[in-house]
Design a protein around this motif. Structure first.
Motif, PDB file in Angstrom:
ATOM      1  N   MET A   1       0.819  -1.194   0.000  1.00 30.24           N
ATOM      2  CA  MET A   1       0.000   0.000   0.000  1.00 30.24           C
ATOM      3  C   MET A   1       0.865   1.262   0.000  1.00 30.24           C
ATOM      4  N   ASN A   2       2.002   1.245   0.652  1.00 23.63           N
ATOM      5  CA  ASN A   2       2.872   2.412   0.661  1.00 23.63           C
ATOM      6  C   ASN A   2       3.393   2.730  -0.726  1.00 23.63           C
ATOM      7  N   GLY A   3       3.646   1.701  -1.544  1.00 24.74           N
ATOM      8  CA  GLY A   3       4.080   1.916  -2.917  1.00 24.74           C
ATOM      9  C   GLY A   3       3.035   2.663  -3.726  1.00 24.74           C
ATOM     10  N   ILE A   4       1.782   2.341  -3.522  1.00 23.03           N
ATOM     11  CA  ILE A   4       0.687   3.013  -4.231  1.00 23.03           C
ATOM     12  C   ILE A   4       0.667   4.486  -3.869  1.00 23.03           C
ATOM     13  N   ARG A   5       0.756   4.761  -2.583  1.00 17.30           N
ATOM     14  CA  ARG A   5       0.749   6.157  -2.136  1.00 17.30           C
ATOM     15  C   ARG A   5       1.941   6.923  -2.687  1.00 17.30           C
ATOM     16  N   GLU A   6       3.083   6.277  -2.752  1.00 13.72           N
ATOM     17  CA  GLU A   6       4.282   6.931  -3.270  1.00 13.72           C
ATOM     18  C   GLU A   6       4.132   7.262  -4.751  1.00 13.72           C
ATOM     19  N   ILE A   7       3.593   6.342  -5.537  1.00 10.91           N
ATOM     20  CA  ILE A   7       3.356   6.603  -6.960  1.00 10.91           C
ATOM     21  C   ILE A   7       2.365   7.745  -7.130  1.00 10.91           C
ATOM     22  N   ALA A  30      10.764   3.681 -19.601  1.00 13.67           N
ATOM     23  CA  ALA A  30      10.293   3.962 -20.956  1.00 13.67           C
ATOM     24  C   ALA A  30      10.447   2.792 -21.915  1.00 13.67           C
ATOM     25  N   ASP A  31      11.325   1.858 -21.603  1.00 15.08           N
ATOM     26  CA  ASP A  31      11.528   0.719 -22.484  1.00 15.08           C
ATOM     27  C   ASP A  31      10.795  -0.534 -22.033  1.00 15.08           C
ATOM     28  N   SER A  32       9.992  -0.418 -20.996  1.00 17.22           N
ATOM     29  CA  SER A  32       9.300  -1.586 -20.456  1.00 17.22           C
ATOM     30  C   SER A  32       7.799  -1.455 -20.630  1.00 17.22           C
ATOM     31  N   ALA A  33       7.188  -2.450 -21.194  1.00 16.81           N
ATOM     32  CA  ALA A  33       5.740  -2.477 -21.331  1.00 16.81           C
ATOM     33  C   ALA A  33       5.138  -3.475 -20.341  1.00 16.81           C
ATOM     34  N   TYR A  34       5.954  -3.952 -19.404  1.00 17.13           N
ATOM     35  CA  TYR A  34       5.501  -4.901 -18.382  1.00 17.13           C
ATOM     36  C   TYR A  34       5.079  -4.186 -17.114  1.00 17.13           C
ATOM     37  N   ILE A  35       4.105  -4.774 -16.427  1.00 16.07           N
ATOM     38  CA  ILE A  35       3.761  -4.300 -15.095  1.00 16.07           C
ATOM     39  C   ILE A  35       3.636  -5.486 -14.148  1.00 16.07           C
ATOM     40  N   TYR A  36       3.950  -5.219 -12.898  1.00 15.20           N
ATOM     41  CA  TYR A  36       3.694  -6.152 -11.806  1.00 15.20           C
ATOM     42  C   TYR A  36       2.355  -5.755 -11.235  1.00 15.20           C
ATOM     43  N   ILE A  37       1.502  -6.741 -10.952  1.00 11.22           N
ATOM     44  CA  ILE A  37       0.186  -6.488 -10.372  1.00 11.22           C
ATOM     45  C   ILE A  37       0.069  -7.325  -9.110  1.00 11.22           C
ATOM     46  N   GLY A  38      -0.080  -6.689  -7.972  1.00 14.78           N
ATOM     47  CA  GLY A  38      -0.234  -7.399  -6.706  1.00 14.78           C
ATOM     48  C   GLY A  38      -1.587  -7.102  -6.085  1.00 14.78           C
ATOM     49  N   GLY A  39      -1.930  -7.860  -5.068  1.00  7.34           N
ATOM     50  CA  GLY A  39      -3.186  -7.667  -4.363  1.00  7.34           C
ATOM     51  C   GLY A  39      -4.402  -8.161  -5.111  1.00  7.34           C
ATOM     52  N   LEU A  40      -4.188  -9.044  -6.084  1.00  7.66           N
ATOM     53  CA  LEU A  40      -5.310  -9.551  -6.880  1.00  7.66           C
ATOM     54  C   LEU A  40      -6.187 -10.500  -6.059  1.00  7.66           C
ATOM     55  N   PRO A  41      -7.499 -10.422  -6.268  1.00  6.29           N
ATOM     56  CA  PRO A  41      -8.370 -11.422  -5.648  1.00  6.29           C
ATOM     57  C   PRO A  41      -7.974 -12.817  -6.131  1.00  6.29           C
ATOM     58  N   ALA A  90      -2.066   2.269 -17.097  1.00  8.69           N
ATOM     59  CA  ALA A  90      -2.553   1.251 -16.157  1.00  8.69           C
ATOM     60  C   ALA A  90      -2.005   1.486 -14.755  1.00  8.69           C
ATOM     61  N   VAL A  91      -0.712   1.753 -14.650  1.00  6.24           N
ATOM     62  CA  VAL A  91      -0.099   1.976 -13.337  1.00  6.24           C
ATOM     63  C   VAL A  91      -0.713   3.207 -12.673  1.00  6.24           C
ATOM     64  N   ASP A  92      -0.860   4.279 -13.423  1.00  8.75           N
ATOM     65  CA  ASP A  92      -1.386   5.519 -12.864  1.00  8.75           C
ATOM     66  C   ASP A  92      -2.851   5.411 -12.470  1.00  8.75           C
ATOM     67  N   ASN A  93      -3.635   4.628 -13.215  1.00  5.25           N
ATOM     68  CA  ASN A  93      -5.079   4.593 -12.989  1.00  5.25           C
ATOM     69  C   ASN A  93      -5.571   3.422 -12.152  1.00  5.25           C
ATOM     70  N   LEU A  94      -4.858   2.302 -12.143  1.00  5.67           N
ATOM     71  CA  LEU A  94      -5.351   1.150 -11.382  1.00  5.67           C
ATOM     72  C   LEU A  94      -4.645   0.941 -10.049  1.00  5.67           C
ATOM     73  N   GLY A  95      -3.503   1.573  -9.849  1.00  9.97           N
ATOM     74  CA  GLY A  95      -2.835   1.460  -8.554  1.00  9.97           C
ATOM     75  C   GLY A  95      -3.728   2.037  -7.470  1.00  9.97           C
ATOM     76  N   GLY A  96      -4.073   1.231  -6.498  1.00  8.04           N
ATOM     77  CA  GLY A  96      -4.941   1.663  -5.415  1.00  8.04           C
ATOM     78  C   GLY A  96      -6.419   1.383  -5.644  1.00  8.04           C
ATOM     79  N   ARG A 102     -10.328  -6.188  -2.673  1.00  8.70           N
ATOM     80  CA  ARG A 102      -8.866  -6.160  -2.482  1.00  8.70           C
ATOM     81  C   ARG A 102      -8.276  -4.967  -3.220  1.00  8.70           C
ATOM     82  N   THR A 103      -7.257  -4.369  -2.641  1.00  4.41           N
ATOM     83  CA  THR A 103      -6.603  -3.202  -3.230  1.00  4.41           C
ATOM     84  C   THR A 103      -5.490  -3.647  -4.167  1.00  4.41           C
ATOM     85  N   ILE A 104      -5.608  -3.214  -5.411  1.00  6.54           N
ATOM     86  CA  ILE A 104      -4.615  -3.548  -6.433  1.00  6.54           C
ATOM     87  C   ILE A 104      -3.400  -2.639  -6.264  1.00  6.54           C
TER      88      ILE A 104
END
Length: 115
Positions: A1-7, A30-41, A90-96, A102-104
């Motif tokens: 959760m702290n990572g979300i707040r920091e972003i 800028a060269d990465s199109a991958y994301i890590y997604i945690g907190g998934l149901p 995705a990172v900017d809009n779905l984080g939190g 469950r909080t993504i």
């Protein structure tokens, strides 16, 4: 959760200070199109993850991490988009965001091999 707040804090500061795109923290990934997604149901499938995250771009790869013995989801995944801009969105809009109670959380992720 702290990572979300920091972003969220970094994004807000960049907007308030008029930070140029070249100087944004997004530039580091800028060269990465991958994301890590945690907190998934735990009940979500790969298809569910693609459905949720496709609103920001075209997913080309998803790896839902599962327990080797039971096959049940461990609640986190890696997803790749067709382009890096979708990663930022995705990172900017779905984080939190909350999905099924469950909080993504998540962020850009550097991956070397899709295997």
């Amino acid at each position: 959760m702290n990572g979300i707040r920091e972003i969220q804090r970094l994004n807000k500061l960049e907007l308030e200070n008029g930070v140029a795109p070249e100087a944004s923290w997004h530039r580091d990934h800028a060269d990465s199109a991958y994301i890590y997604i945690g907190g998934l149901p735990f009940d979500l499938s790969e298809g569910d993850i693609i459905t949720i995250f496709s609103q920001f771009g075209e997913p080309t790869f998803v790896k839902l991490v599962r327990d080797k013995e039971t096959g049940k989801s461990k609640g986190f995944a890696f997803l790749k988009y067709e382009d890096q801009r979708s990663t930022d969105l995705a990172v900017d809009n779905l984080g939190g965001a909350t999905v099924m109670g469950r909080t993504i959380e998540g962020g850009p992720y550097e991956i070397q091999d899709e295997g």
